[in-house]
Write a protein that holds these residues in place. Structure first.
Motif, PDB file in Angstrom:
ATOM      1  N   ALA A 271       0.823  -1.206   0.000  1.00 53.42           N
ATOM      2  CA  ALA A 271       0.000   0.000   0.000  1.00 53.42           C
ATOM      3  C   ALA A 271       0.859   1.260   0.000  1.00 53.42           C
ATOM      4  O   ALA A 271       0.513   2.263  -0.631  1.00 53.42           O
ATOM      5  CB  ALA A 271      -0.932  -0.007   1.203  1.00 53.42           C
ATOM      6  N   CYS A 272       1.977   1.208   0.694  1.00 50.25           N
ATOM      7  CA  CYS A 272       2.893   2.363   0.711  1.00 50.25           C
ATOM      8  C   CYS A 272       3.491   2.602  -0.671  1.00 50.25           C
ATOM      9  O   CYS A 272       3.543   3.744  -1.143  1.00 50.25           O
ATOM     10  CB  CYS A 272       4.002   2.144   1.727  1.00 50.25           C
ATOM     11  SG  CYS A 272       3.490   2.278   3.458  1.00 50.25           S
ATOM     12  N   TRP A 273       3.932   1.530  -1.335  1.00 52.56           N
ATOM     13  CA  TRP A 273       4.493   1.688  -2.680  1.00 52.56           C
ATOM     14  C   TRP A 273       3.442   2.211  -3.649  1.00 52.56           C
ATOM     15  O   TRP A 273       3.768   2.936  -4.604  1.00 52.56           O
ATOM     16  CB  TRP A 273       5.046   0.365  -3.189  1.00 52.56           C
ATOM     17  CG  TRP A 273       6.308  -0.118  -2.560  1.00 52.56           C
ATOM     18  CD1 TRP A 273       6.557  -1.371  -2.080  1.00 52.56           C
ATOM     19  CD2 TRP A 273       7.536   0.603  -2.360  1.00 52.56           C
ATOM     20  NE1 TRP A 273       7.829  -1.473  -1.583  1.00 52.56           N
ATOM     21  CE2 TRP A 273       8.457  -0.268  -1.747  1.00 52.56           C
ATOM     22  CE3 TRP A 273       7.926   1.906  -2.628  1.00 52.56           C
ATOM     23  CZ2 TRP A 273       9.754   0.114  -1.407  1.00 52.56           C
ATOM     24  CZ3 TRP A 273       9.222   2.302  -2.284  1.00 52.56           C
ATOM     25  CH2 TRP A 273      10.117   1.420  -1.686  1.00 52.56           C
ATOM     26  N   GLY A 274       2.182   1.883  -3.426  1.00 48.45           N
ATOM     27  CA  GLY A 274       1.118   2.318  -4.323  1.00 48.45           C
ATOM     28  C   GLY A 274       0.368   3.543  -3.852  1.00 48.45           C
ATOM     29  O   GLY A 274      -0.696   3.866  -4.398  1.00 48.45           O
ATOM     30  N   LEU A 275       0.900   4.229  -2.867  1.00 49.82           N
ATOM     31  CA  LEU A 275       0.156   5.333  -2.253  1.00 49.82           C
ATOM     32  C   LEU A 275      -0.255   6.401  -3.264  1.00 49.82           C
ATOM     33  O   LEU A 275      -1.375   6.909  -3.227  1.00 49.82           O
ATOM     34  CB  LEU A 275       0.989   5.964  -1.129  1.00 49.82           C
ATOM     35  CG  LEU A 275       0.358   7.159  -0.399  1.00 49.82           C
ATOM     36  CD1 LEU A 275      -0.993   6.776   0.192  1.00 49.82           C
ATOM     37  CD2 LEU A 275       1.298   7.670   0.686  1.00 49.82           C
ATOM     38  N   GLY A 276       0.638   6.741  -4.167  1.00 47.19           N
ATOM     39  CA  GLY A 276       0.347   7.817  -5.108  1.00 47.19           C
ATOM     40  C   GLY A 276      -0.847   7.544  -6.003  1.00 47.19           C
ATOM     41  O   GLY A 276      -1.417   8.477  -6.584  1.00 47.19           O
ATOM     42  N   GLU A 277      -1.248   6.272  -6.106  1.00 47.40           N
ATOM     43  CA  GLU A 277      -2.389   5.903  -6.950  1.00 47.40           C
ATOM     44  C   GLU A 277      -3.639   5.613  -6.141  1.00 47.40           C
ATOM     45  O   GLU A 277      -4.688   5.308  -6.717  1.00 47.40           O
ATOM     46  CB  GLU A 277      -2.032   4.660  -7.786  1.00 47.40           C
ATOM     47  CG  GLU A 277      -0.756   4.797  -8.606  1.00 47.40           C
ATOM     48  CD  GLU A 277      -0.804   5.971  -9.562  1.00 47.40           C
ATOM     49  OE1 GLU A 277      -1.872   6.204 -10.160  1.00 47.40           O
ATOM     50  OE2 GLU A 277       0.228   6.671  -9.705  1.00 47.40           O
ATOM     51  N   ALA A 278      -3.559   5.712  -4.815  1.00 44.77           N
ATOM     52  CA  ALA A 278      -4.691   5.354  -3.962  1.00 44.77           C
ATOM     53  C   ALA A 278      -5.771   6.428  -4.004  1.00 44.77           C
ATOM     54  O   ALA A 278      -5.488   7.621  -3.891  1.00 44.77           O
ATOM     55  CB  ALA A 278      -4.221   5.147  -2.523  1.00 44.77           C
ATOM     56  N   ALA A 279      -7.019   6.008  -4.152  1.00 45.27           N
ATOM     57  CA  ALA A 279      -8.129   6.954  -4.216  1.00 45.27           C
ATOM     58  C   ALA A 279      -8.419   7.573  -2.859  1.00 45.27           C
ATOM     59  O   ALA A 279      -8.892   8.718  -2.773  1.00 45.27           O
ATOM     60  CB  ALA A 279      -9.378   6.247  -4.752  1.00 45.27           C
ATOM     61  N   ASP A 280      -8.141   6.831  -1.792  1.00 46.42           N
ATOM     62  CA  ASP A 280      -8.442   7.296  -0.432  1.00 46.42           C
ATOM     63  C   ASP A 280      -7.397   6.697   0.509  1.00 46.42           C
ATOM     64  O   ASP A 280      -7.200   5.482   0.531  1.00 46.42           O
ATOM     65  CB  ASP A 280      -9.851   6.840  -0.024  1.00 46.42           C
ATOM     66  CG  ASP A 280     -10.327   7.423   1.297  1.00 46.42           C
ATOM     67  OD1 ASP A 280      -9.493   7.700   2.181  1.00 46.42           O
ATOM     68  OD2 ASP A 280     -11.547   7.596   1.462  1.00 46.42           O
ATOM     69  N   VAL A 281      -6.727   7.535   1.277  1.00 51.72           N
ATOM     70  CA  VAL A 281      -5.639   7.073   2.137  1.00 51.72           C
ATOM     71  C   VAL A 281      -6.149   6.248   3.316  1.00 51.72           C
ATOM     72  O   VAL A 281      -5.363   5.596   4.006  1.00 51.72           O
ATOM     73  CB  VAL A 281      -4.813   8.288   2.628  1.00 51.72           C
ATOM     74  CG1 VAL A 281      -5.535   9.011   3.754  1.00 51.72           C
ATOM     75  CG2 VAL A 281      -3.417   7.865   3.058  1.00 51.72           C
ATOM     76  N   ARG A 282      -7.454   6.247   3.534  1.00 53.62           N
ATOM     77  CA  ARG A 282      -7.994   5.535   4.706  1.00 53.62           C
ATOM     78  C   ARG A 282      -7.742   4.033   4.651  1.00 53.62           C
ATOM     79  O   ARG A 282      -7.603   3.386   5.687  1.00 53.62           O
ATOM     80  CB  ARG A 282      -9.491   5.817   4.832  1.00 53.62           C
ATOM     81  CG  ARG A 282      -9.809   7.250   5.256  1.00 53.62           C
ATOM     82  CD  ARG A 282     -11.265   7.554   5.094  1.00 53.62           C
ATOM     83  NE  ARG A 282     -11.595   8.908   5.547  1.00 53.62           N
ATOM     84  CZ  ARG A 282     -12.667   9.580   5.153  1.00 53.62           C
ATOM     85  NH1 ARG A 282     -13.511   9.014   4.296  1.00 53.62           N
ATOM     86  NH2 ARG A 282     -12.900  10.799   5.605  1.00 53.62           N
ATOM     87  N   ALA A 283      -7.698   3.477   3.455  1.00 53.40           N
ATOM     88  CA  ALA A 283      -7.432   2.039   3.350  1.00 53.40           C
ATOM     89  C   ALA A 283      -6.031   1.711   3.858  1.00 53.40           C
ATOM     90  O   ALA A 283      -5.824   0.712   4.571  1.00 53.40           O
ATOM     91  CB  ALA A 283      -7.588   1.591   1.897  1.00 53.40           C
ATOM     92  N   LEU A 284      -5.066   2.554   3.527  1.00 55.90           N
ATOM     93  CA  LEU A 284      -3.711   2.346   4.033  1.00 55.90           C
ATOM     94  C   LEU A 284      -3.677   2.516   5.547  1.00 55.90           C
ATOM     95  O   LEU A 284      -3.041   1.719   6.254  1.00 55.90           O
ATOM     96  CB  LEU A 284      -2.752   3.316   3.360  1.00 55.90           C
ATOM     97  CG  LEU A 284      -1.268   3.216   3.760  1.00 55.90           C
ATOM     98  CD1 LEU A 284      -0.360   3.593   2.588  1.00 55.90           C
ATOM     99  CD2 LEU A 284      -0.922   4.133   4.955  1.00 55.90           C
ATOM    100  N   ALA A 285      -4.347   3.533   6.056  1.00 56.08           N
ATOM    101  CA  ALA A 285      -4.354   3.775   7.499  1.00 56.08           C
ATOM    102  C   ALA A 285      -4.952   2.578   8.235  1.00 56.08           C
ATOM    103  O   ALA A 285      -4.464   2.193   9.308  1.00 56.08           O
ATOM    104  CB  ALA A 285      -5.145   5.043   7.811  1.00 56.08           C
ATOM    105  N   ALA A 286      -5.974   1.970   7.668  1.00 52.19           N
ATOM    106  CA  ALA A 286      -6.581   0.805   8.310  1.00 52.19           C
ATOM    107  C   ALA A 286      -5.601  -0.354   8.378  1.00 52.19           C
ATOM    108  O   ALA A 286      -5.561  -1.097   9.373  1.00 52.19           O
ATOM    109  CB  ALA A 286      -7.840   0.398   7.551  1.00 52.19           C
TER     110      ALA A 286
END
Length: 457
Positions: A437-452
């Motif tokens: 998720a960190c490597w793909g952060l720039g393409e994430a629609a919403d950062v909440r998924a990573l935070a979870a």
């Protein structure tokens, strides 16, 4: 007697508060090279791994307990923990945790650890607002740029006075990044920087205590609150950074104004970020590297009669503890670092436990290390000679340690470092998902998924 004259103040400093604010507010999204963007992802990954890894350290536990008295609303993630707290407290707690191990990123020109203040503030705010990963990466690049450019303006005189520069410029980077994430215009971003300029935090006297990691956490919280205040119309001096009684001229005798604006928007300071393979002060790394190389040559501790170490003056000033009593003090001992490098072949967080620091063989070897100052040795270098019991003398000169810009850690190295810290907290499968998720952060629609993913399942 009148006391309103500032010695050597520059009343004609350029308007860097306004210029930096305009840059932060108006620079286009992803307005930099792919290499810069990738470095931002590396910075975020390294920061989050450090924060997760220290989630249950006694300093993190104490800070969370203190925040709990405030009965915070569950707005944002505390990395590595099931608890959620308000965004200001999350910025504080994650900033503290990210620096506990002294394993975080380093902008080598200034010795600033920029991600601690900036990323800690951004993740908390982004989780509340539902910002995209691209917005977070953009804000991270720009926030780090402000923090490190201001560090360039005042370093090293500012640091030599006794300020901990990570905290004293980090609140500016956090304010800039949060202003960008909130979409503030240049005028309100200028106010956010002005508000933050009144909140420098951190004294080097605190090194070796829990208050050292408090500095990036407090800077993250201060920068976040500065941006929130500015959004509501709260005002500050429009010249808070450069005025005769403004930030730079009060906290340092050096004011290299050009450092704030040279190649602004073309050169990004995050490009000069480095990542630690060893969980201690960056100035120890060349010495540890030398001892790891000595071990690789087949030398063992029992063969060593003494180690003659020549280092930059800052090494002994910051890490001259000859007899550290516990793991925390061990991080400020070049002597323990050398022992860890030769006996254990590494110096991750596991090599800085109280037990390891006080182990008999470690104590015996560090007492054989004779460290002396040599003005000719650079901060990034170390000159070591090992005198062995059989009469041999092995010389190793480290010009740039592993982890430096000249010998950088690879993406795989950073992922392995992350796993080493995160797996015991989150478990290997969740750690792997979080790394992805960190490597793909720039393409994430919403950062909440990573935070979870940064919370235990």
């Amino acid at each position: 007697m009148a006391r309103n004259t500032l010695v050597q103040a520059d009343p004609n400093a350029p308007p860097i508060t306004r210029l930096l604010a305009e840059f932060v507010a108006n620079h286009p999204s992803r307005g930099w090279s792919d290499a810069v963007d990738h470095e931002a992802h590396r910075t975020f990954l390294n920061w989050l791994g450090c924060a997760v890894g220290a989630a249950y350290h006694e300093a993190a536990e104490a800070a969370l307990a203190a925040v709990g008295v405030l009965q915070p609303a569950p707005q944002a993630t505390v990395a590595g923990r099931p608890e959620r707290v308000d965004i200001a407290s999350a910025a504080l707690l994650n900033g503290i945790a990210s620096h506990i191990f002294d394993f975080d990123d380093t902008h080598l020109k200034t010795i600033i650890h920029p991600a601690g203040p900036v990323a800690s503030a951004l993740l908390a705010l982004a989780e509340l607002t539902g910002a995209s990963g691209r917005q977070v990466i953009d804000a991270l690049v720009l926030g780090v740029d402000v923090a490190c450019r201001m560090g360039n303006v005042i370093y090293p005189e500012h640091y030599d006075r006794g300020w901990h520069i990570t905290g004293t410029t980090g609140m500016l980077g956090a304010a800039a990044g949060c202003a960008r994430l909130l979409g503030l215009d240049a005028g309100r971003t200028q106010m956010a920087l002005g508000i933050a300029a009144s909140q420098p935090v951190g004294l080097r006297e605190q090194f070796g205590t829990m208050t050292k990691p408090f500095h990036p956490g407090a800077a993250a919280r201060a920068g976040l609150m500065s941006a929130l205040l500015a959004r509501q119309g709260f005002t500050a001096s429009p010249r808070a950074l450069e005025a005769p009684r403004g930030f730079a001229q009060v906290v340092s005798d050096k004011s290299a104004w050009h450092e704030a604006t040279d190649e602004l928007g073309r050169r990004f300071e995050i490009s000069f970020n480095s990542y630690k393979p060893f969980a201690c002060g960056i100035v120890i790394h060349p010495s540890i590297d030398a001892c790891v190389q000595l071990r690789a040559q087949g030398v063992r501790a029992e063969q060593v009669e003494r180690i003659e170490l020549k280092v930059h003056p800052l090494v002994l000033e910051l890490t001259g503890k000859k007899e550290p009593a516990d793991g925390l003090q061990g991080k400020f001992s070049v002597y323990h670092g050398c022992a860890a490098g030769l006996i254990l072949g590494k110096a991750s967080e596991d090599e800085y436990t109280d037990e390891i620091v006080n182990r008999a063989d470690m104590v015996a070897l560090r007492r054989k290390v004779e460290a002396t100052v040599d003005e000719r040795i650079g901060e990034a270098s170390a000159d070591m000679a090992a005198v062995l019991t059989d009469g041999r003398r092995i010389h190793i000169f480290v010009e740039h340690a592993i982890g430096s810009l000249q010998r950088p850690m690879s993406d795989a190295d950073l992922a392995a470092k992350f796993s080493g810290m995160s797996d015991p907290v989150l478990g290997a499968p969740r750690s792997a998902a979080l790394i992805a998720a960190c490597w793909g952060l720039g393409e994430a629609a919403d950062v909440r998924a990573l935070a979870a993913l940064a919370r235990p399942a």
